[in-house]
Motif scaffolding. Structure first.
Motif, mmCIF file in Angstrom:
data_model
loop_
_atom_site.group_PDB
_atom_site.id
_atom_site.type_symbol
_atom_site.label_atom_id
_atom_site.label_comp_id
_atom_site.label_asym_id
_atom_site.label_seq_id
_atom_site.Cartn_x
_atom_site.Cartn_y
_atom_site.Cartn_z
ATOM 1 N N CYS A 15 51.811 18.296 47.092
ATOM 2 C CA CYS A 15 51.828 17.940 48.521
ATOM 3 C C CYS A 15 51.099 16.613 48.694
ATOM 4 O O CYS A 15 49.963 16.465 48.233
ATOM 5 C CB CYS A 15 51.143 19.014 49.366
ATOM 6 N N PRO A 16 51.691 15.645 49.363
ATOM 7 C CA PRO A 16 51.091 14.310 49.421
ATOM 8 C C PRO A 16 49.776 14.230 50.201
ATOM 9 O O PRO A 16 48.986 13.322 49.950
ATOM 10 C CB PRO A 16 52.173 13.451 50.079
ATOM 11 N N VAL A 17 49.546 15.164 51.124
ATOM 12 C CA VAL A 17 48.294 15.154 51.896
ATOM 13 C C VAL A 17 47.683 16.547 51.839
ATOM 14 O O VAL A 17 48.374 17.548 52.055
ATOM 15 C CB VAL A 17 48.537 14.753 53.372
ATOM 16 N N ASN A 18 46.392 16.605 51.545
ATOM 17 C CA ASN A 18 45.658 17.876 51.488
ATOM 18 C C ASN A 18 44.370 17.730 52.277
ATOM 19 O O ASN A 18 43.612 16.787 52.062
ATOM 20 C CB ASN A 18 45.273 18.233 50.048
ATOM 21 N N LEU A 19 44.127 18.676 53.171
ATOM 22 C CA LEU A 19 42.904 18.678 53.968
ATOM 23 C C LEU A 19 42.084 19.906 53.590
ATOM 24 O O LEU A 19 42.616 21.024 53.565
ATOM 25 C CB LEU A 19 43.248 18.736 55.466
ATOM 26 N N GLU A 20 40.816 19.700 53.306
ATOM 27 C CA GLU A 20 39.901 20.822 53.035
ATOM 28 C C GLU A 20 39.140 21.136 54.316
ATOM 29 O O GLU A 20 38.556 20.229 54.925
ATOM 30 C CB GLU A 20 38.886 20.430 51.975
ATOM 31 N N CYS A 21 39.141 22.388 54.724
ATOM 32 C CA CYS A 21 38.565 22.764 56.026
ATOM 33 C C CYS A 21 37.577 23.913 55.913
ATOM 34 O O CYS A 21 37.783 24.855 55.148
ATOM 35 C CB CYS A 21 39.677 23.207 56.991
ATOM 36 N N LYS A 22 36.521 23.814 56.729
ATOM 37 C CA LYS A 22 35.546 24.892 56.897
ATOM 38 C C LYS A 22 35.802 25.541 58.245
ATOM 39 O O LYS A 22 35.935 24.832 59.259
ATOM 40 C CB LYS A 22 34.142 24.294 56.953
ATOM 41 N N VAL A 23 35.853 26.862 58.310
ATOM 42 C CA VAL A 23 36.067 27.555 59.581
ATOM 43 C C VAL A 23 34.838 27.376 60.471
ATOM 44 O O VAL A 23 33.719 27.691 60.045
ATOM 45 C CB VAL A 23 36.327 29.062 59.355
ATOM 46 N N VAL A 24 35.041 26.868 61.689
ATOM 47 C CA VAL A 24 33.908 26.741 62.617
ATOM 48 C C VAL A 24 34.051 27.656 63.840
ATOM 49 O O VAL A 24 33.053 27.966 64.492
ATOM 50 C CB VAL A 24 33.654 25.275 63.066
ATOM 51 N N HIS A 25 35.271 28.059 64.160
ATOM 52 C CA HIS A 25 35.487 29.025 65.242
ATOM 53 C C HIS A 25 36.684 29.903 64.882
ATOM 54 O O HIS A 25 37.637 29.429 64.259
ATOM 55 C CB HIS A 25 35.854 28.341 66.576
ATOM 56 N N ILE A 26 36.650 31.151 65.320
ATOM 57 C CA ILE A 26 37.840 32.023 65.272
ATOM 58 C C ILE A 26 37.993 32.654 66.652
ATOM 59 O O ILE A 26 37.060 33.275 67.156
ATOM 60 C CB ILE A 26 37.701 33.147 64.221
ATOM 61 N N LEU A 27 39.138 32.426 67.275
ATOM 62 C CA LEU A 27 39.433 33.063 68.564
ATOM 63 C C LEU A 27 40.555 34.069 68.355
ATOM 64 O O LEU A 27 41.601 33.724 67.807
ATOM 65 C CB LEU A 27 39.911 32.026 69.593
ATOM 66 N N ASN A 28 40.359 35.279 68.796
ATOM 67 C CA ASN A 28 41.436 36.270 68.753
ATOM 68 C C ASN A 28 42.281 36.107 70.014
ATOM 69 O O ASN A 28 41.841 36.430 71.113
ATOM 70 C CB ASN A 28 40.852 37.678 68.678
ATOM 71 N N LEU A 29 43.502 35.568 69.849
ATOM 72 C CA LEU A 29 44.337 35.267 71.023
ATOM 73 C C LEU A 29 45.395 36.336 71.267
ATOM 74 O O LEU A 29 46.126 36.264 72.252
ATOM 75 C CB LEU A 29 45.011 33.907 70.847
ATOM 76 N N GLY A 30 45.513 37.302 70.390
ATOM 77 C CA GLY A 30 46.546 38.339 70.545
ATOM 78 C C GLY A 30 47.231 38.533 69.211
ATOM 79 O O GLY A 30 46.630 39.036 68.269
ATOM 80 N N SER A 31 48.483 38.103 69.098
ATOM 81 C CA SER A 31 49.191 38.243 67.820
ATOM 82 C C SER A 31 48.520 37.443 66.706
ATOM 83 O O SER A 31 48.607 37.795 65.537
ATOM 84 C CB SER A 31 50.646 37.779 67.974
ATOM 85 N N HIS A 32 47.878 36.358 67.066
ATOM 86 C CA HIS A 32 47.306 35.439 66.076
ATOM 87 C C HIS A 32 45.794 35.253 66.276
ATOM 88 O O HIS A 32 45.297 35.336 67.400
ATOM 89 C CB HIS A 32 47.976 34.063 66.171
ATOM 90 N N ALA A 33 45.121 34.976 65.164
ATOM 91 C CA ALA A 33 43.745 34.465 65.220
ATOM 92 C C ALA A 33 43.861 32.944 65.211
ATOM 93 O O ALA A 33 44.594 32.387 64.385
ATOM 94 C CB ALA A 33 42.951 34.936 64.020
ATOM 95 N N LEU A 34 43.173 32.296 66.143
ATOM 96 C CA LEU A 34 43.175 30.827 66.132
ATOM 97 C C LEU A 34 41.946 30.354 65.372
ATOM 98 O O LEU A 34 40.812 30.589 65.797
ATOM 99 C CB LEU A 34 43.167 30.270 67.556
ATOM 100 N N LEU A 35 42.183 29.708 64.241
ATOM 101 C CA LEU A 35 41.077 29.158 63.457
ATOM 102 C C LEU A 35 40.874 27.713 63.841
ATOM 103 O O LEU A 35 41.834 26.938 63.888
ATOM 104 C CB LEU A 35 41.406 29.203 61.962
ATOM 105 N N VAL A 36 39.641 27.355 64.135
ATOM 106 C CA VAL A 36 39.294 25.946 64.281
ATOM 107 C C VAL A 36 38.571 25.555 63.007
ATOM 108 O O VAL A 36 37.559 26.170 62.643
ATOM 109 C CB VAL A 36 38.395 25.694 65.510
ATOM 110 N N GLY A 37 39.125 24.581 62.309
ATOM 111 C CA GLY A 37 38.563 24.163 61.024
ATOM 112 C C GLY A 37 38.027 22.751 61.085
ATOM 113 O O GLY A 37 38.697 21.851 61.593
ATOM 114 N N ALA A 38 36.824 22.574 60.579
ATOM 115 C CA ALA A 38 36.280 21.210 60.428
ATOM 116 C C ALA A 38 36.850 20.636 59.136
ATOM 117 O O ALA A 38 36.742 21.256 58.078
ATOM 118 C CB ALA A 38 34.764 21.262 60.356
ATOM 119 N N ILE A 39 37.483 19.477 59.248
ATOM 120 C CA ILE A 39 38.087 18.822 58.078
ATOM 121 C C ILE A 39 36.961 18.153 57.281
ATOM 122 O O ILE A 39 36.282 17.262 57.785
ATOM 123 C CB ILE A 39 39.147 17.788 58.521
ATOM 124 N N GLU A 40 36.770 18.614 56.061
ATOM 125 C CA GLU A 40 35.640 18.125 55.259
ATOM 126 C C GLU A 40 36.045 17.029 54.285
ATOM 127 O O GLU A 40 35.226 16.205 53.903
ATOM 128 C CB GLU A 40 35.012 19.296 54.493
#
Lengths: 192, 192
Positions: free
Chosen positions: B114-139
């Motif tokens: 894959c030409p672009v790779n982002l490494e992320c640390k989870v900083v927030h998780i919101l339970n929105l219903g069907s999905h968990a919304l992960l907010v990731g800090a790009i490290e």
């Protein structure tokens, strides 16, 4: 092949170039946002990252609703304009000759010329630093009839504007169809 | 022109088709996600919506890190495969012949192809219903050197996979350059 590291960068490809709408002090305003994406399927929700000082954000906080309008290729100049000029100094809807209409939420302004319009209610706001991350529940979807095929939105008729960050900050059109989704990968499944 | 209303729909155009990576029980796994987008500039952050039952999500919760890998056109079959098969029943990295490597975060697996790779640390998780919304800090960001122009990532070399929802669920390539950003809209500015 050794990779090149660039430090933390906001590089997802592709990114949209959506027009976020809000009534600010009772008047329709629009700003361009590439920091947005779908967040949840059921119920349908999306996220938009907006800088705290944005004029549009003031209107979103006033009414706790906003719109996401998907521009088409022929609106690329207007899309760019709404990203470089603030509604505090110009009636952008007038300058861009947008026909504004309202739907279900009554104070989330929608752009008729944009083939897809989403009306959203704010359900979460996270302060992430430079931007407030809005999570919006999608309450209604409007699509231009000429962008539907058998009643469903058709990306090839919508002709969305794609934002490309990086070496050249520019807008792209949608390219050729590569393969059907939930299908083309099946050929990799192991036999037996 | 009267619009057609479709009820609440997850219709942003364009959407990415990214490969989300996590070590699950110590082994690299990848899933496809179109529900993702940039969330914040400073510090750089992104969001990914993931269904709670996903095998990859189990690994993300184990390590609180994940990767976002941007596939290129030639990986469209692999991209689709990782969206239709669970890592609980197959070693997807092996089936897809991905060369997996690790960067700064040590347990966020990255795909060399894959030409672009982002490494992320989870900083927030919101339970929105069907999905968990992960907010990731790009490290950290990794880019294939042949996708750089003057040291910056070049969308035309990356050739990302674009997910199109609606009438036909399929993948598209990136199209023609339409106009330069932060520039083409200036012609709409009022004179004087």
């Amino acid at each position: 092949m050794k990779k090149t590291t660039l430090g933390p960068q906001t590089l997802i490809y592709p990114m949209p170039a959506c027009l976020i709408g809000a009534d600010v002090d009772g008047k329709a305003n629009f700003m361009t946002a590439a920091w947005c994406g779908i967040a949840n399927s059921n119920p349908p929700m999306l996220t938009v990252g907006i800088q705290h000082h944005r004029y549009t954000y003031r209107g979103i906080k006033q009414n706790m609703v906003f719109s996401v309008n998907v521009p088409t290729e022929s609106l690329v100049d207007q899309t760019d304009y709404c990203g470089i000029v603030s509604g505090s100094s110009d009636d952008k809807a007038a300058t861009c000759k947008f026909t504004v209409f309202y739907g279900h939420l009554q104070n989330a302004p929608l752009i008729e010329q944009c083939p897809v319009n989403l009306e959203c209610k704010v359900v979460h706001i996270l302060n992430l630093g430079s931007h407030a991350l809005l999570v919006g529940a999608i309450e209604e979807t409007h699509v231009s009839p000429d962008c539907l095929t058998d009643g469903a939105p058709d990306a090839r008729k919508i002709k969305p504007v794609i934002y490309g960050s990086g070496a050249e900050k520019c807008y792209f059109g949608l390219g050729e169809m590569l393969a059907p989704a939930f299908s083309t990968g099946k050929q990799l499944k192991k036999k037996g």
